[in-house]
Design a protein around this motif. Structure first.
Motif, PDB file in Angstrom:
ATOM      1  N   PRO A 194       0.808  -1.230   0.000  1.00  0.00           N
ATOM      2  CA  PRO A 194       0.000   0.000   0.000  1.00  0.00           C
ATOM      3  C   PRO A 194       0.841   1.280   0.000  1.00  0.00           C
ATOM      4  N   LEU A 195       2.020   1.233   0.618  1.00  0.00           N
ATOM      5  CA  LEU A 195       2.876   2.425   0.652  1.00  0.00           C
ATOM      6  C   LEU A 195       3.691   2.589  -0.627  1.00  0.00           C
ATOM      7  N   LEU A 196       3.845   1.511  -1.385  1.00  0.00           N
ATOM      8  CA  LEU A 196       4.697   1.550  -2.571  1.00  0.00           C
ATOM      9  C   LEU A 196       3.969   2.072  -3.800  1.00  0.00           C
ATOM     10  N   THR A 197       2.669   1.922  -3.819  1.00  0.00           N
ATOM     11  CA  THR A 197       1.917   2.397  -4.979  1.00  0.00           C
ATOM     12  C   THR A 197       1.639   3.878  -4.797  1.00  0.00           C
ATOM     13  N   THR A 198       2.061   4.640  -5.773  1.00  0.00           N
ATOM     14  CA  THR A 198       1.804   6.077  -5.703  1.00  0.00           C
ATOM     15  C   THR A 198       0.414   6.338  -6.255  1.00  0.00           C
ATOM     16  N   LYS A 199      -0.275   7.205  -5.590  1.00  0.00           N
ATOM     17  CA  LYS A 199      -1.644   7.522  -5.985  1.00  0.00           C
ATOM     18  C   LYS A 199      -1.689   8.983  -6.413  1.00  0.00           C
ATOM     19  N   ALA A 200      -2.191   9.208  -7.608  1.00  0.00           N
ATOM     20  CA  ALA A 200      -2.347  10.574  -8.085  1.00  0.00           C
ATOM     21  C   ALA A 200      -3.692  11.091  -7.593  1.00  0.00           C
ATOM     22  N   VAL A 201      -3.655  12.220  -6.934  1.00  0.00           N
ATOM     23  CA  VAL A 201      -4.879  12.806  -6.406  1.00  0.00           C
ATOM     24  C   VAL A 201      -4.956  14.237  -6.906  1.00  0.00           C
ATOM     25  N   ALA A 202      -6.029  14.551  -7.579  1.00  0.00           N
ATOM     26  CA  ALA A 202      -6.231  15.918  -8.054  1.00  0.00           C
ATOM     27  C   ALA A 202      -6.890  16.722  -6.938  1.00  0.00           C
ATOM     28  N   ASN A 203      -6.414  17.956  -6.766  1.00  0.00           N
ATOM     29  CA  ASN A 203      -6.953  18.797  -5.725  1.00  0.00           C
ATOM     30  C   ASN A 203      -6.954  20.224  -6.230  1.00  0.00           C
ATOM     31  N   ALA A 204      -8.115  20.849  -6.224  1.00  0.00           N
ATOM     32  CA  ALA A 204      -8.239  22.224  -6.702  1.00  0.00           C
ATOM     33  C   ALA A 204      -8.009  23.231  -5.582  1.00  0.00           C
ATOM     34  N   GLU A 205      -7.874  22.776  -4.371  1.00  0.00           N
ATOM     35  CA  GLU A 205      -7.643  23.661  -3.242  1.00  0.00           C
ATOM     36  C   GLU A 205      -6.204  24.164  -3.275  1.00  0.00           C
ATOM     37  N   PRO A 206      -5.992  25.445  -2.930  1.00  0.00           N
ATOM     38  CA  PRO A 206      -4.609  25.930  -2.846  1.00  0.00           C
ATOM     39  C   PRO A 206      -3.902  25.270  -1.673  1.00  0.00           C
ATOM     40  N   ARG A 207      -2.610  25.086  -1.829  1.00  0.00           N
ATOM     41  CA  ARG A 207      -1.822  24.527  -0.737  1.00  0.00           C
ATOM     42  C   ARG A 207      -1.840  25.490   0.438  1.00  0.00           C
TER      43      ARG A 207
END
Length: 140
Positions: free
Chosen positions: A114-127
């Motif tokens: 679970p830690l090795l697979t990178t997950k792309a997450v889209a986020n429109a919120e500013p950092r």
């Protein structure tokens, strides 16, 4: 079935015939928890160390373990000393650098998947650490 019955009969008649089996069970009972503790330590420590995890994601398990190996030294020492005690001097080191190390990578890959697979997450919120957007020129 007949062979099993013959072995049980031989063990009953000659108790020494059962000794190798009892010795093997004793070895397993002593060594299995120590090997498990060492592997648990490697998995937990690699999972908590960004540099080691980067090596793990690239499939470089030896390097990943090398980054954190000193943290698991007590577990590894206990495992190798027990094997030395049961099998003779040097057996623990040979086991650690041979069979144990060969199986460590696949075992860690399974545990840390679970830690090795990178997950792309889209986020429109500013950092949270980004600057506030500049106000248009006509606004106060």
């Amino acid at each position: 079935m007949a062979a099993l019955g013959a072995m049980e009969l031989a063990a009953a008649v000659h108790p020494a015939a059962a000794a190798p089996n009892a010795r093997a069970e004793h070895r397993r009972a002593v060594l299995a928890p120590l090997e498990q503790a060492a592997t648990d330590c490697f998995a937990e420590t690699i999972g908590n160390n960004p540099a080691a995890l980067a090596h793990a994601r690239a499939g470089r398990w030896y390097e990943a373990a090398g980054v954190i190996g000193f943290l698991c030294r007590p577990e590894v020492d206990a495992m190798t000393k027990a094997r030395d005690h049961l099998e003779g001097r040097g057996a623990g080191g040979r086991y650690f650098t041979g069979p144990y190390t060969r199986h460590l990578g696949p075992e860690l890959a399974r545990r840390l998947e679970p830690l090795l697979t990178t997950k792309a997450v889209a986020n429109a919120e500013p950092r949270a650490d980004s600057e506030a957007p500049a106000a248009p020129a006509g606004e106060p």
